[in-house]
Write an enzyme that holds these catalytic residues in place. Structure first.
Site, PDB file in Angstrom:
ATOM      1  N   GLU A 161       0.822  -1.216   0.000  1.00 41.17           N
ATOM      2  CA  GLU A 161       0.000   0.000   0.000  1.00 41.17           C
ATOM      3  C   GLU A 161       0.856   1.265   0.000  1.00 41.17           C
ATOM      4  O   GLU A 161       0.857   2.037   0.965  1.00 41.17           O
ATOM      5  CB  GLU A 161      -0.961  -0.006   1.186  1.00 41.17           C
ATOM      6  CG  GLU A 161      -2.074  -1.005   1.035  1.00 41.17           C
ATOM      7  CD  GLU A 161      -3.227  -0.761   2.011  1.00 41.17           C
ATOM      8  OE1 GLU A 161      -3.050  -0.058   3.019  1.00 41.17           O
ATOM      9  OE2 GLU A 161      -4.329  -1.279   1.741  1.00 41.17           O
ATOM     10  N   GLU A 317      -6.678  -7.553  -0.571  1.00 43.09           N
ATOM     11  CA  GLU A 317      -7.102  -7.499   0.831  1.00 43.09           C
ATOM     12  C   GLU A 317      -8.555  -7.076   0.901  1.00 43.09           C
ATOM     13  O   GLU A 317      -8.986  -6.179   0.168  1.00 43.09           O
ATOM     14  CB  GLU A 317      -6.309  -6.437   1.614  1.00 43.09           C
ATOM     15  CG  GLU A 317      -4.881  -6.752   1.890  1.00 43.09           C
ATOM     16  CD  GLU A 317      -4.223  -5.621   2.706  1.00 43.09           C
ATOM     17  OE1 GLU A 317      -4.932  -4.849   3.379  1.00 43.09           O
ATOM     18  OE2 GLU A 317      -2.998  -5.512   2.631  1.00 43.09           O
TER      19      GLU A 317
HETATM   20  C1  GAL Z   1      -4.287  -2.343   4.872  1.00 42.10           C
HETATM   21  C2  GAL Z   1      -2.887  -2.865   5.095  1.00 42.10           C
HETATM   22  C3  GAL Z   1      -2.877  -4.095   5.980  1.00 42.10           C
HETATM   23  C4  GAL Z   1      -3.786  -3.915   7.151  1.00 42.10           C
HETATM   24  C5  GAL Z   1      -5.179  -3.603   6.659  1.00 42.10           C
HETATM   25  C6  GAL Z   1      -6.193  -3.431   7.757  1.00 42.10           C
HETATM   26  O1  GAL Z   1      -4.251  -0.974   4.694  1.00 42.10           O
HETATM   27  O2  GAL Z   1      -2.264  -3.147   3.885  1.00 42.10           O
HETATM   28  O3  GAL Z   1      -1.562  -4.345   6.399  1.00 42.10           O
HETATM   29  O4  GAL Z   1      -3.304  -2.870   7.935  1.00 42.10           O
HETATM   30  O5  GAL Z   1      -5.146  -2.408   5.942  1.00 42.10           O
HETATM   31  O6  GAL Z   1      -7.463  -3.072   7.232  1.00 42.10           O
END
Ligand code: GAL
Length: 679
Positions: A161, A317
């Site tokens: 990110e 994610e």
């Molecule tokens: C994203 C990040 C992850 C985790 C996740 C939580 O921004 O890449 O490592 O923090 O959010 O929602």
């Protein structure tokens, strides 16, 4: 001009998962090794085919400068290979270890008001830091060499990110880097003075050495300087990514690379970055408290699909249920996680991954849901996750299929940066809100849409929607004009085509480069006060309301479709339509209420002869089509709470209703999903 994406690497990795990849971020270093055996056993149970590992492992694999301990990570990789789980291996550079900032405090970023950001969280590095990049590249070299031939290695996940917490830095190293960047861009300082309009407020520079990033100033910093700083900062992040990519390409040329975008994120121009990836990946966190969250997510999915011209992408994610970082973190209601995962697939994803595999016991994210919750496997979340894993595994034929669209919506990061600058007629214009107001009616109408930068070839589209494209280069305006001349249907919203690439007004009457195609000029902006609304009378007799913005439009060939009903602009055009060449161009001079916006989009679609994927869709039902060697798939997603019936054009089989007979109707419960193929 945006780079044309290179074709993806045809990976020859042994473990390449077939079908839709399923899994999540795997952070085994948070757990004693005894837990790892259970991890892989449960992964099999949940249908996991891919994990992304090592994202936050730097401090553990390089505990002291230049001293590496990969033995524990070897065991992680071997365990995963042992059960056939592919690894999207992170380059481990997202959170520098404490020793690095102790040794080199100059890598720590600074805010615009000169405050240093200290370690203790993550992403505490200045994107311009050559020291950070050097240490990162050294680690990546070790990592790539060590795992190049490991059977679990499927692809590379570079950084994590980019720009999530530190999108920009104003420190002295950034200032020096910014000056170098400006000198490359402008060649000599007089060109910069011209581009930045520095005759204004005695800002003339005699040499590049005098130039600074837009640090905290007594009043509005120079807008062109702010705009260039946004471009520069995006470039600085991209250089971090490219530094690592270059190492990986050299050592593992056949392993695809990606980096996960944070949704559609203002600091990072996804169209530019996507050209440097083999596959686009993105993180999307719907807000279960927001009834309309599927529209914002849908937009991100369409950007991800369009960024590499329709190539399948990865949902890298999502949360299995609640996140921990909003003020109030609602869980996903039963069935919603499945629905929203299928929405990603319906809009072109070939991977459904989560953050994260096992819910952390300590640390800042211990209340963030995970595939294996604190409560273990006898939980709603683990059951829903495992059911989805099995369901996705049952339809491998979907992977690789693609969608087509006849409508393009234009999004441009440069214009976004410029639109939201200060010292404007109204600072209440939010690019994402404005874009979504145009996107949502298309989604609701079941009309597929690509999202494209303004320099993309438009010839394959019947209709183009341009929401509030404030900054517009002459040649891109010519492309839009040519599109209409050749028979296209174009819809443009207010405050478009106002400035050039240096945030200088295009003279000759607003919006100068679009006047010809729109058949009008705008004499004066008339932004509305907070909560103020205006009446809009459509010539078809309907009356609606609008807010946010109005302006004095003088038609020069365009026909009036709607006018302002009362107030200072009463009787003046609010919506116009211009026949130009073989096509038509609409202009909207205010923010129409959602219903009127939907009616207008429907009207433009009708004239463009653009129709929905399935006619007569019930409210809240989304429909998309993907087609490939495995067949043609019609996805139906019921975002509503109530059961609905959807009529089909002929008998179809629902691949998710195992054993179901072909039918020409399908019943979808609230949050229901069907994946249909022709019988
Ligand atoms: C994203 C990040 C992850 C985790 C996740 C939580 O921004 O890449 O490592 O923090 O959010 O929602």
């Amino acid at each position: 001009m945006h780079k044309t994406p290179e074709p993806p690497i045809d990976s020859r990795r042994r473990l390449r998962p077939h079908g839709i990849a399923f899994g999540g971020d795997y952070n085994p270093e948070q757990w004693p090794e005894e837990v790892w055996a259970e991890d892989v056993a449960l992964m099999k149970e949940a249908g996991v085919s891919m994990v992304t590992a090592g994202i936050f492992s730097w401090a553990k694999v390089e505990p002291r400068p230049g001293e590496y301990d990969f033995a524990w990570f070897d065991r992680v990789m071997d365990n995963l290979a042992g059960v056939g789980v592919a690894v999207c291996l992170a380059t481990m550079t997202a959170s520098p270890p404490p020793w690095l900032s102790r040794l080199h405090p100059e890598i720590l970023p600074e805010t615009a008001d000169g405050r240093r950001m200290w370690p203790g969280g993550r992403q505490h590095y200045c994107p311009s830091s050559a020291v950070y990049r050097r240490y990162a590249a050294r680690l990546v070299e070790r990592l790539a060499t060590r795992y190049a031939d490991h059977p679990a290695l499927e692809m590379w996940h570079i950084g994590n990110e980019y720009g999530c917490h530190t999108p920009q830095c104003w420190c002295d190293e950034s200032a020096a880097d910014f000056r170098r960047w400006l000198s490359d861009r402008y060649g000599d300082v007089e060109a910069l003075n011209d581009a930045w309009s520095t005759a204004f407020w005695a800002q003339h520079y005699d040499s590049f050495d005098e130039v600074l990033p837009p640090r905290l100033a007594p009043t509005f910093p120079n807008p062109a300087q702010q705009l260039d700083f946004a471009r520069f900062s995006d470039d600085a992040l991209l250089r971090c990514y490219l530094t690592e990519k270059e190492v990986l390409r050299r050592i593992t040329p056949d392993v695809p690379v990606t980096t996960n975008f944070i949704g559609v994120h203002k600091p990072v121009d996804a169209f530019r970055w996507a050209a440097e990836e083999d596959v686009v990946s993105v993180d999307v966190y719907q807000d279960p408290h927001d009834e309309d969250t599927q529209a914002a997510a849908g937009f991100i999915f369409d950007v991800s699909r369009s960024a590499r011209s329709g190539q399948p992408w990865m949902l890298m994610e999502q949360a299995p249920s609640a996140v921990n970082w909003r003020e109030r973190n609602g869980p996903k209601q039963p069935g919603r996680m499945r629905l929203w995962s299928w929405q990603a697939v319906a809009q072109g994803a070939d991977a459904v991954l989560y953050f994260q595999w096992r819910q952390s016991r300590g640390g800042a994210e211990k209340y963030h849901s995970a595939m294996v919750p604190h409560g273990g496997t006898d939980t709603r979340i683990f059951r829903e996750v495992s059911e989805l894993g099995r369901e996705l595994a049952s339809v491998p034929q979907i992977a690789g299929s693609r969608s087509t669209a006849e409508v393009a919506l234009v999004l441009d990061w440069n214009s976004w940066w410029a639109l939201e600058l200060d010292s404007h007629p109204s600072t209440a214009l939010n690019q994402m809100d404005l874009v979504l107001a145009h996107y949502r009616p298309l989604l609701d109408a079941g009309i597929p849409c690509d999202v494209v930068p303004p320099d993309r070839d438009l010839s394959g589209y019947r209709m183009v929607v341009v929401p509030n494209l404030y900054l517009l280069k002459e040649r891109d305006a010519e492309r839009l004009t040519g599109f209409v001349r050749g028979g296209g249907r174009l819809l443009v919203s207010f405050f478009s085509g106002i400035v050039d690439g240096c945030d200088r007004v295009h003279l000759g009457g607003y919006p100068a480069p679009l006047r010809e195609v729109l058949g009008l000029r705008v004499e004066e902006f008339w932004p509305l006060a907070e909560a103020e609304t205006v009446e809009v009378r459509h010539l078809d007799g309907s009356v609606g309301r609008a807010d946010l913005w109005s302006e004095a439009v003088v038609p020069e060939g365009a026909a009036v479709v709607a006018e302002f009903g009362a107030g200072p602009l009463a009787g003046q055009p609010a919506v116009t339509r211009h026949s130009f060449g073989e096509g038509h161009a609409w202009y909207v001079a205010t923010r129409l209420a959602p219903q009127a916006m939907r009616a207008l989009i429907d009207d433009v679609c009708r004239t463009a002869d653009v129709g929905p994927v399935l006619p007569g869709l019930p409210e809240h039902v989304q429909a998309t089509v993907r087609e490939g060697d495995g067949g043609r798939f019609v996805f139906l997603l019921n975002h509503g709470r109530d059961e609905v019936e959807v009529g089909l054009p002929g008998p179809m089989t629902d691949l998710l209703a195992r054993g179901g007979a072909p039918a020409d109707r399908v019943t979808l419960p609230g949050a229901g999903v069907a994946v249909l193929t022709e019988a």
